[in-house]
Design a protein around this motif. Sequence first.
Motif, PDB file in Angstrom:
ATOM      1  N   UNK A  75       0.830  -1.211   0.000  1.00 30.09           N
ATOM      2  CA  UNK A  75       0.000   0.000   0.000  1.00 30.09           C
ATOM      3  C   UNK A  75       0.862   1.258   0.000  1.00 30.09           C
ATOM      4  N   UNK A  76       1.942   1.251   0.768  1.00 31.48           N
ATOM      5  CA  UNK A  76       2.827   2.418   0.804  1.00 31.48           C
ATOM      6  C   UNK A  76       3.533   2.569  -0.544  1.00 31.48           C
ATOM      7  N   UNK A  77       3.949   1.466  -1.144  1.00 25.90           N
ATOM      8  CA  UNK A  77       4.566   1.515  -2.475  1.00 25.90           C
ATOM      9  C   UNK A  77       3.590   2.119  -3.483  1.00 25.90           C
ATOM     10  N   UNK A  78       2.341   1.673  -3.456  1.00 27.98           N
ATOM     11  CA  UNK A  78       1.335   2.202  -4.385  1.00 27.98           C
ATOM     12  C   UNK A  78       1.129   3.703  -4.161  1.00 27.98           C
ATOM     13  N   UNK A  79       1.107   4.134  -2.907  1.00 29.72           N
ATOM     14  CA  UNK A  79       0.953   5.555  -2.607  1.00 29.72           C
ATOM     15  C   UNK A  79       2.167   6.348  -3.097  1.00 29.72           C
ATOM     16  N   UNK A  80       3.356   5.786  -2.936  1.00 28.47           N
ATOM     17  CA  UNK A  80       4.564   6.444  -3.442  1.00 28.47           C
ATOM     18  C   UNK A  80       4.525   6.588  -4.958  1.00 28.47           C
ATOM     19  N   UNK A  81       4.147   5.524  -5.649  1.00 27.84           N
ATOM     20  CA  UNK A  81       4.061   5.568  -7.109  1.00 27.84           C
ATOM     21  C   UNK A  81       3.059   6.636  -7.542  1.00 27.84           C
ATOM     22  N   UNK A  82       1.932   6.716  -6.845  1.00 26.47           N
ATOM     23  CA  UNK A  82       0.926   7.728  -7.168  1.00 26.47           C
ATOM     24  C   UNK A  82       1.474   9.136  -6.928  1.00 26.47           C
ATOM     25  N   UNK A  83       2.145   9.339  -5.808  1.00 26.28           N
ATOM     26  CA  UNK A  83       2.709  10.657  -5.514  1.00 26.28           C
ATOM     27  C   UNK A  83       3.806  11.030  -6.503  1.00 26.28           C
TER      28      UNK A  83
END
Length: 93
Positions: A75-83
């Motif tokens: 989930x944190x990886x996905x949020x980083x990719x989005x940011x």
Amino acid sequence: MAETPDVDALAAQVLHLVGGPDNVERLTHCWARLRFVLRDDSVADDDALGVLPGVVMVVRQSGQLQVALQSGPLAVHAALVEQLAQVGWQARA
């Protein structure tokens, strides 16, 4: 037990402490760690990363800055990719 950090907030803090989007060359993950290849390793603040809520440890291995999370690395990886995408970052091969 420690409170679970907000995924988006944790991702933003991690991104800031690794030197921001311009310092991220590559970003991957495994089951427990975020794995960064940075343009300038000296910019990352390992000590500050290590005391973030939800971060278990920070290690440098195989040319990567690895941030081990207590839970939710996907989930944190996905949020980083989005940011990162919001500022026009694209993964480098």
